[in-house]
Motif scaffolding. Structure first.
Motif, mmCIF file in Angstrom:
data_model
loop_
_atom_site.group_PDB
_atom_site.id
_atom_site.type_symbol
_atom_site.label_atom_id
_atom_site.label_comp_id
_atom_site.label_asym_id
_atom_site.label_seq_id
_atom_site.Cartn_x
_atom_site.Cartn_y
_atom_site.Cartn_z
ATOM 1 N N LEU A 57 0.829 -1.207 0.000
ATOM 2 C CA LEU A 57 0.000 0.000 0.000
ATOM 3 C C LEU A 57 0.862 1.254 0.000
ATOM 4 N N ALA A 58 2.080 1.142 0.533
ATOM 5 C CA ALA A 58 2.975 2.303 0.614
ATOM 6 C C ALA A 58 3.313 2.833 -0.776
ATOM 7 N N ARG A 59 3.213 1.975 -1.781
ATOM 8 C CA ARG A 59 3.615 2.382 -3.132
ATOM 9 C C ARG A 59 2.480 3.061 -3.895
ATOM 10 N N TYR A 60 1.310 3.178 -3.270
ATOM 11 C CA TYR A 60 0.170 3.768 -3.967
ATOM 12 C C TYR A 60 -0.024 5.215 -3.495
ATOM 13 N N ASP A 61 0.231 6.171 -4.406
ATOM 14 C CA ASP A 61 0.137 7.588 -4.035
ATOM 15 C C ASP A 61 -1.276 7.990 -3.640
ATOM 16 N N GLY A 62 -2.229 7.286 -4.175
ATOM 17 C CA GLY A 62 -3.628 7.671 -3.899
ATOM 18 C C GLY A 62 -4.161 7.100 -2.597
ATOM 19 N N PHE A 63 -3.281 6.531 -1.741
ATOM 20 C CA PHE A 63 -3.773 5.874 -0.517
ATOM 21 C C PHE A 63 -4.512 6.849 0.396
ATOM 22 N N ASP A 64 -3.935 8.049 0.622
ATOM 23 C CA ASP A 64 -4.534 8.979 1.594
ATOM 24 C C ASP A 64 -5.970 9.348 1.218
ATOM 25 N N PRO A 65 -6.230 9.826 -0.024
ATOM 26 C CA PRO A 65 -7.626 10.188 -0.337
ATOM 27 C C PRO A 65 -8.564 8.978 -0.342
ATOM 28 N N LEU A 66 -8.027 7.807 -0.786
ATOM 29 C CA LEU A 66 -8.887 6.615 -0.792
ATOM 30 C C LEU A 66 -9.259 6.230 0.645
ATOM 31 N N ALA A 67 -8.248 6.190 1.493
ATOM 32 C CA ALA A 67 -8.497 5.815 2.889
ATOM 33 C C ALA A 67 -9.415 6.835 3.550
ATOM 34 N N MET A 84 -2.295 3.377 10.360
ATOM 35 C CA MET A 84 -2.247 2.521 9.166
ATOM 36 C C MET A 84 -0.891 2.617 8.482
ATOM 37 N N LYS A 85 -0.415 3.840 8.340
ATOM 38 C CA LYS A 85 0.843 4.020 7.605
ATOM 39 C C LYS A 85 2.025 3.409 8.366
ATOM 40 N N ALA A 86 1.896 3.380 9.680
ATOM 41 C CA ALA A 86 2.974 2.758 10.474
ATOM 42 C C ALA A 86 3.098 1.270 10.128
ATOM 43 N N GLN A 87 2.001 0.689 9.652
ATOM 44 C CA GLN A 87 2.017 -0.741 9.309
ATOM 45 C C GLN A 87 2.662 -1.023 7.961
ATOM 46 N N PHE A 88 2.892 0.030 7.162
ATOM 47 C CA PHE A 88 3.486 -0.189 5.840
ATOM 48 C C PHE A 88 4.917 -0.718 5.953
ATOM 49 N N ASP A 89 5.556 -0.353 7.060
ATOM 50 C CA ASP A 89 6.946 -0.749 7.272
ATOM 51 C C ASP A 89 7.032 -2.279 7.350
ATOM 52 N N PRO A 90 7.787 -2.901 6.428
ATOM 53 C CA PRO A 90 7.854 -4.373 6.447
ATOM 54 C C PRO A 90 8.301 -4.925 7.793
ATOM 55 N N SER A 91 9.051 -4.107 8.577
ATOM 56 C CA SER A 91 9.482 -4.626 9.873
ATOM 57 C C SER A 91 8.343 -4.572 10.895
ATOM 58 N N ALA A 92 7.268 -3.814 10.603
ATOM 59 C CA ALA A 92 6.078 -3.855 11.468
ATOM 60 C C ALA A 92 5.274 -5.065 11.006
ATOM 61 N N SER A 93 4.112 -4.844 10.385
ATOM 62 C CA SER A 93 3.392 -6.006 9.858
ATOM 63 C C SER A 93 3.276 -5.893 8.355
ATOM 64 N N GLY A 94 4.193 -5.072 7.780
ATOM 65 C CA GLY A 94 4.092 -4.733 6.375
ATOM 66 C C GLY A 94 3.997 -5.891 5.411
ATOM 67 N N SER A 95 4.738 -6.956 5.659
ATOM 68 C CA SER A 95 4.726 -8.051 4.693
ATOM 69 C C SER A 95 3.630 -9.076 4.990
ATOM 70 N N HIS A 96 2.864 -8.862 6.047
ATOM 71 C CA HIS A 96 1.801 -9.815 6.386
ATOM 72 C C HIS A 96 0.629 -9.697 5.431
ATOM 73 N N LEU A 97 -0.060 -10.796 5.277
ATOM 74 C CA LEU A 97 -1.294 -10.768 4.497
ATOM 75 C C LEU A 97 -2.443 -10.471 5.445
ATOM 76 N N ALA A 98 -3.309 -9.546 5.055
ATOM 77 C CA ALA A 98 -4.449 -9.184 5.898
ATOM 78 C C ALA A 98 -5.306 -10.420 6.148
ATOM 79 N N SER A 99 -5.906 -10.488 7.343
ATOM 80 C CA SER A 99 -6.694 -11.681 7.685
ATOM 81 C C SER A 99 -7.868 -11.856 6.734
ATOM 82 N N MET A 100 -8.422 -10.746 6.244
ATOM 83 C CA MET A 100 -9.544 -10.862 5.303
ATOM 84 C C MET A 100 -9.077 -11.503 3.994
ATOM 85 N N LEU A 101 -7.886 -11.117 3.547
ATOM 86 C CA LEU A 101 -7.342 -11.719 2.329
ATOM 87 C C LEU A 101 -7.101 -13.218 2.552
ATOM 88 N N GLN A 102 -6.602 -13.551 3.743
ATOM 89 C CA GLN A 102 -6.389 -14.976 4.048
ATOM 90 C C GLN A 102 -7.721 -15.726 4.071
#
Ligand code: NAD
Length: 707
Positions: A597-607, A634-652
């Motif tokens: 999600l960090a790579r999507y510039d439109g995240f802020d207005p979408l969110a 939310m943005k704090a979670q983008f960091d792969p060292s936080a939960s960034g690389s995890h798959l969301a439970s809904m996606l799972q």
């Protein structure tokens, strides 16, 4: 029925090792009222005023606490020869020891867990010094009338890795009769109460949950009445000796008890009461762990340390880290705690003020907890609470899962490996067979716990609440840490706001298979009171009050969970809803890990388009959602060292063809918006898109056709 034969007459004495010998001696003489009959070679030989032999406690200075040895006396020299012959024939190593303090020679060997045991016949009858003779020749010494005035050593409780093997050893080799057993479905035993007399327990084994070797759980000394036990509690209290458990009544043998620890660190019980067994063909009373956990009969629950602490201590954190035992004492090395002055007077150096008492009155003892919905998270919380010594029952609607837990224990894998915990589990009607509201599985008042933690997916809350309604007694608190909206409303159908707590947790857990979970990393849990209906939004109007809330917090915190109490549950729940309505759904729709999600510039207005609607609906319900703070989280979670690389439970959930919680996230926001006359197009669309994915996921195209 096997014929009872009697070679062992009774338990003669125990040798107790102490790293704080002077202070231990003062405890036993001044507080328990034992008399020093002899001393020498770093040991004191101590007697209760009812002992016919010279001593029933040998107290020995040592570098560590624990059992030196346990000694049993036989009925005759021939009986001693027979028992030694049995040991030799069984190939159990042993040796003869010299007479000690007027008893013996004794044959010393080890029980299957490695506890040293001596068996002897020769003894000396105690002869009081001149001028100290009792008035009645049927007494062995003058009435002591000192301290708790204990009469004799009553029983010895040993911890063992294999309780059953130890019980069978005593039954087969020494003819001890088993009065009670706690036996699991796999035949292994958590506890066994044995005796060579009509008194229900002389030798007890309890499972060493920390896997220690040859450890002592406690020595128990007898007083003549329950009132004397209460008096002993007053004495200990005034002497600044913290009380670990009691006064109260045990389930096995129904003994009335008080537990403190002597200055060397050994646990000591003062006891009275309990039944006698006269029936020669009586069979042992066998409890299942669930029956035992249900605590039939009255009496306080034992603290978490009662399951884990023994001497010598193993050093494992769960042996001392408990919310219901004074922290200052838990951390004290043996000997650091010296309640008396050097001349034996009471000097309460460890006063109440110097002990950090956790919370307030009513927090002692383990909490009886039922988990309603024991999947990934329910098992994680259930395992932590069980390991901390609470009485936990896992309820779930998945029969295979329940059967696996009961047959093989609950397997919990984390970064340190896999542990197996014998948590009892029971079946509830599953979500697709919702109960009709009548109590399932015949819950009785005795089954009603102090706390029910609801941990199904939000989609099943109403069904599990109805199925488990019988478990919710008039004093039961209910806690939900589930994601999504509507859980609180579903639970309010079965429990008043005054007994409902709600919140959120960031702990992540996976269900690996039946009876097996994987606990991922750490996280924080927060909960608080649910505002009452009469004054929605005013936290003080709802929830179980400070005492109940603190009791739940203390139980969770004592189980090693990072937990805080917030003033209003609704703020916590809505903040997590806001997070999930954006992060879970966007990652699912895009089929990406959180960090992408960090790579999507439109995240802020979408969110923000989703968040602003959520904040408006929450506001209409009297709850504030801080959208700026939500976006930052939310943005704090983008960091792969936080939960960034995890798959969301809904996606799972989508990938595993499981139903998502969308109806209780954006779907619920849209529905509530309509009720409040608000527009929520973004949330409505998101809910429909997830619905589309749920319906079509198996047809999803992930790669271009080959040609
Ligand atoms: P899960 O699917 O692993 O467990 C739910 C359990 O409920 C299952 O074992 C299922 O058999 C049982 N169940 C369903 N309906 C039932 C019924 N009517 N009666 C009895 N049992 C029933 O779910 P989970 O991952 O443990 O999540 C539970 C809640 O916690 C959800 O709201 C979830 O969003 C939230 N949560 C999960 C995590 C996580 O990492 N797993 C983290 C934070 C919050």
């Amino acid at each position: 029925m096997t014929e009872h034969w009697r070679d062992v007459a009774h338990v003669g004495h125990a040798e107790l090792l102490t790293p704080a010998p002077e202070a231990s001696l003062e405890y036993f003489t001044t507080l328990l009222g034992l008399t020093v009959a002899a001393e020498g070679d770093g040991s004191w030989y101590l007697r209760g005023y009812g002992d016919y032999e010279p001593y029933s406690l040998k107290l020995t200075a040592s570098s560590r606490a624990g059992l030196g040895h346990l000694a049993v006396r036989t009925w005759s020299p021939e009986a001693l020869d027979r028992r030694v012959a049995w040991l030799v024939a069984a190939g159990i190593p042993g040796r003869w020891t010299e007479p000690d303090g007027g008893k013996g020679p004794a044959y010393e060997f080890r029980d299957p867990d490695g506890h040293p045991v001596r068996i002897y016949y020769e003894t000396t009858k105690y002869a009081p010094p001149a001028g100290q003779r009792p008035a009645m020749k049927s007494n062995h010494q003058r009435y002591a009338g000192r301290g708790a005035n204990v009469r004799r050593l009553e029983h010895v409780n040993l911890m063992a890795r294999d309780v059953r093997a130890c019980r069978e050893f005593w039954a087969d080799g020494f003819g001890l009769r088993t009065f009670e057993i706690i036996r699991r479905g796999d035949g292994s035993e958590d506890g066994a109460w044995l005796s060579s007399t009509v008194q229900g327990h002389e030798v007890i084994y309890v499972r060493d949950h920390l896997g220690g070797v040859g450890r002592l759980h406690h020595l128990a000394f007898w007083v003549d009445s329950r009132e004397d036990v209460l008096r002993a509690a007053d004495l200990m209290n005034d002497a600044g000796v913290p009380i670990e458990a009691g006064p109260s009544r045990h389930i096995p043998i129904q003994g009335f008890y008080l537990y403190t620890r002597e200055p060397g660190g050994n646990r000591i019980e003062i006891c009275s009461g309990g039944y006698l067994g006269f029936d020669p063909d009586d069979e042992p009373v066998v409890w299942t762990p669930a029956e035992y956990a249900a605590k039939p009969g009255w009496g306080a629950r034992l603290p978490a340390t009662f399951r884990t602490y023994g001497t010598p201590p193993t050093g494992a954190p769960e042996e001392t880290e408990t919310s219901d035992w004074p922290a200052a004492l838990s951390r004290s090395p043996p000997g650091a705690f010296k309640p008396f002055g050097s001349r034996g007077e009471f000097v309460p150096t460890l006063s109440r003020g110097s002990i950090e008492m956790p919370g307030q009155a009513g927090l002692t003892g383990s909490v009886k907890i039922t988990i309603a919905g024991s999947g990934a998270m329910g098992c994680r919380f259930g395992a932590a609470l069980f390991a901390a010594g609470h009485e936990v029952l896992l309820l779930d609607g998945w029969a295979e899962h329940v059967a696996a837990i009961n047959a093989d224990g609950l397997r919990v894998t984390d970064e340190t490996g896999t542990r197996v915990l014998p948590v009892p589990a029971a079946l509830l009607p599953a979500a697709d067979h919702p109960a009709d509201g009548s109590p399932a599985d015949g819950f009785s008042a005795a089954d009603q716990p102090d706390l029910v933690i609801v941990f199904t997916k939000a989609t099943a809350t109403a069904a599990v609440a109805a199925a488990a309604a019988g478990a919710i007694g008039p004093d039961t608190l209910v806690l939900t840490l589930q994601n999504g909206l509507d859980n609180i409303e579903a639970l309010l159908a079965h429990v008043p706001a005054a007994r409902l707590l709600a919140g959120t947790t960031t702990l992540a857990t996976e269900l690996v298979g039946p009876g097996h979970i994987r606990a991922l990393g750490s996280g924080d849990t927060a909960f608080g009171p649910v505002p009452g209906e009469a004054s929605a939004g005013e936290a003080s109007a709802g929830g179980p009050g400070a005492e109940g809330t603190e009791r739940v917090r203390a139980a969770l915190s004592g189980a090693g969970l990072s937990v805080r109490v917030a003033p209003n549950a609704l703020e916590l729940v809505w903040a997590k809803v806001a997070f999930n309505c954006v992060m879970n759904t966007l990652c699912s729709i895009a089929s990406i890990p959180v960090s992408a999600l960090a790579r999507y510039d439109g995240f802020d207005p979408l969110a923000s388009s989703i968040l602003d609607e959520i904040a408006a609906v929450a506001r209409a319900e009297g709850v504030t959602v801080d959208t700026a703070a939500a976006l930052a989280t939310m943005k704090a979670q983008f960091d792969p060292s936080a939960s960034g690389s995890h798959l969301a439970s809904m996606l799972q959930d989508l990938m595993n063809s499981r139903r998502t919680e969308i109806a209780h996230l954006n779907g619920a926001v849209a529905a509530r918006a309509a009720r409040h006359g608000l527009a929520a197009p973004a949330n409505t669309l998101i809910a429909r898109l997830i619905g589309l994915l749920e319906a079509t996921w198996p047809d999803r195209v992930n790669a271009l056709p080959a040609d």
